[in-house]
Write a protein that holds these residues in place. Structure first.
Motif, PDB file in Angstrom:
ATOM      1  N   THR A   1       1.332 -18.718   3.447  1.00 32.14           N
ATOM      2  CA  THR A   1       0.257 -17.852   3.935  1.00 32.14           C
ATOM      3  C   THR A   1       0.528 -16.397   3.548  1.00 32.14           C
ATOM      4  OG1 THR A   1       1.325 -17.484   6.062  1.00 32.14           O
ATOM      5  CG2 THR A   1      -0.101 -19.403   5.900  1.00 32.14           C
TER       6      THR A   1
ATOM      7  N   ASN B   1       0.261 -12.474   2.522  1.00 32.89           N
ATOM      8  CA  ASN B   1      -0.595 -11.288   2.616  1.00 32.89           C
ATOM      9  C   ASN B   1      -0.272 -10.406   1.415  1.00 32.89           C
ATOM     10  OD1 ASN B   1       1.900 -10.153   3.219  1.00 32.89           O
ATOM     11  ND2 ASN B   1       1.478  -9.957   5.392  1.00 32.89           N
ATOM     12  N   SER B   2      -0.835  -9.233   1.354  1.00 29.82           N
ATOM     13  CA  SER B   2      -0.624  -8.357   0.201  1.00 29.82           C
ATOM     14  C   SER B   2       0.844  -7.973   0.048  1.00 29.82           C
ATOM     15  CB  SER B   2      -1.501  -7.111   0.302  1.00 29.82           C
ATOM     16  OG  SER B   2      -1.311  -6.460   1.542  1.00 29.82           O
ATOM     17  N   GLU B   3       1.542  -7.794   1.172  1.00 29.50           N
ATOM     18  CA  GLU B   3       2.959  -7.429   1.128  1.00 29.50           C
ATOM     19  C   GLU B   3       3.792  -8.530   0.473  1.00 29.50           C
ATOM     20  OE1 GLU B   3       6.677  -6.641   4.209  1.00 29.50           O
ATOM     21  OE2 GLU B   3       4.630  -6.702   4.979  1.00 29.50           O
TER      22      GLU B   3
ATOM     23  N   ASP C   1      -4.165 -15.077   3.402  1.00 27.98           N
ATOM     24  CA  ASP C   1      -3.949 -14.425   4.694  1.00 27.98           C
ATOM     25  C   ASP C   1      -3.658 -12.948   4.447  1.00 27.98           C
ATOM     26  OD1 ASP C   1      -3.148 -13.483   7.133  1.00 27.98           O
ATOM     27  OD2 ASP C   1      -1.521 -14.902   7.419  1.00 27.98           O
ATOM     28  N   GLY C   2      -4.599 -12.097   4.753  1.00 27.50           N
ATOM     29  CA  GLY C   2      -4.409 -10.668   4.518  1.00 27.50           C
ATOM     30  C   GLY C   2      -5.677 -10.046   3.960  1.00 27.50           C
TER      31      GLY C   2
ATOM     32  N   ARG D   1     -11.245 -14.274   4.798  1.00 27.50           N
ATOM     33  CA  ARG D   1      -9.803 -14.232   4.989  1.00 27.50           C
ATOM     34  C   ARG D   1      -9.436 -15.393   5.901  1.00 27.50           C
ATOM     35  NH1 ARG D   1      -6.985  -9.941   9.044  1.00 27.50           N
ATOM     36  NH2 ARG D   1      -4.827 -10.633   8.821  1.00 27.50           N
TER      37      ARG D   1
ATOM     38  N   THR E   1      -6.676 -16.304   8.122  1.00 30.22           N
ATOM     39  CA  THR E   1      -5.430 -15.825   8.726  1.00 30.22           C
ATOM     40  C   THR E   1      -4.563 -17.006   9.144  1.00 30.22           C
ATOM     41  OG1 THR E   1      -6.289 -15.740  10.980  1.00 30.22           O
ATOM     42  CG2 THR E   1      -6.617 -13.788   9.616  1.00 30.22           C
TER      43      THR E   1
ATOM     44  N   TRP F   1      -3.674  -4.775  10.728  1.00 28.88           N
ATOM     45  CA  TRP F   1      -2.488  -4.027  10.296  1.00 28.88           C
ATOM     46  C   TRP F   1      -2.356  -2.725  11.087  1.00 28.88           C
ATOM     47  CZ3 TRP F   1      -3.332   0.903   8.548  1.00 28.88           C
ATOM     48  CH2 TRP F   1      -4.643   1.208   8.160  1.00 28.88           C
TER      49      TRP F   1
ATOM     50  N   LEU G   1       0.255  -1.850   1.516  1.00 29.93           N
ATOM     51  CA  LEU G   1      -1.137  -2.221   1.242  1.00 29.93           C
ATOM     52  C   LEU G   1      -1.789  -1.334   0.183  1.00 29.93           C
ATOM     53  CD1 LEU G   1      -3.609  -3.966   1.761  1.00 29.93           C
ATOM     54  CD2 LEU G   1      -4.123  -2.581   3.770  1.00 29.93           C
TER      55      LEU G   1
END
Length: 253
Positions: A42, A44-46, A70-71, A88, A90, A222, A239
């Motif tokens: 899952t 996210n951008s990170e 997810d993100g 999205r 999540t 966030w 981000l």
């Protein structure tokens, strides 16, 4: 959606499944019918940004059987790339749908990770399990184990998970440690599928508050996390870096 056919979107060289919640759950249902342990990620951008620098993480995501978007950064990136995702998905909302599915199909779950117990309270995974059991009375919880362990204890934890007879495994060790654990041990794990869930146990247990609906609807979870945990500011700064990289990468193509 056929188990052999996946629609994916490539973001900074990392493939993400083009799924909404319904398609993600359909894919999950298919994975629960397979023989080996499937890996669900899952990002996210990170995590995507980390994977561009970490070849091991990149390979883990590439080996996953389902990579959900997810993100909010991933959704924005998909629009910039001209392949907009419907929504999205999540991880924590996806997990709620999975719990419903597991209850309906009489399948069991094992919760592994998060903080151990103290003199004041039980382990977070145990509190989370009890609260989810109240919410889903017919859900089969095969077992729990906290996430604070020594490397030499890992084999016995895998044995415990297998001995529990669990069909599905949730791992809350933080990324990329949780994904690394599943990827390394998936050939030994007897569960049908496993997913890294980050801080979900803390939310389930009530030790961490989830963002109110307004923040979730506007893609501002966030910001809420930052208000709750100011020490996360360095992570939040990823981000805009991620979005800039996507824009720069697109301009080169």
């Amino acid at each position: 959606m056929s188990i052999n056919k996946r629609e994916t979107l490539e973001i900074l060289g990392i493939s993400v499944d083009k799924v909404d919640m319904s398609k993600a759950l359909s894919r999950f249902s298919e994975l629960m019918d397979t023989e080996e342990c499937s890996l669900i990620v899952t990002p996210n951008s990170e995590i995507i940004l980390s994977a561009t620098k970490d070849s091991a993480l990149r390979e883990i995501i590439a080996s996953a059987d389902l990579v959900i978007p997810d993100g909010i950064g991933i959704v924005h990136a998909s629009k910039l790339l001209g392949q907009p995702l419907k929504e999205r998905v999540t991880g924590i909302d996806f997990m709620e749908m999975i719990l419903v599915w597991l209850q309906e199909h009489e399948k069991s779950i094992y919760l592994f990770g998060s903080k151990p117990g103290t003199e004041e309270r039980e382990a977070v995974c145990d509190i989370a399990a009890k609260k989810k059991q109240l919410q889903y009375p017919n859900l089969k919880i095969a077992g729990t184990h906290h996430g604070y362990f020594k490397p030499e204890e890992e084999d016995s934890i895998v044995e415990e998970i297998n001995a529990s007879g669990a069909d599905f495994l949730c791992v809350a060790l933080g990324s990329p440690r949780q994904e690394d654990f599943i990827a390394r041990r998936r050939k030994e794990l007897k569960v049908k599928a496993a997913i890294g869930v980050g801080g979900s146990f803390d939310v389930w247990a009530g030790t961490l508050k989830r963002a109110p609906e307004f923040y979730r609807e506007h893609g501002l979870e966030w910001l809420y996390r930052l208000i709750q945990e100011p020490s996360r500011y360095k992570r939040m700064a990823m981000l805009p870096v991620f979005m800039l990289k996507v824009i720069m990468n697109k301009s080169k193509s």
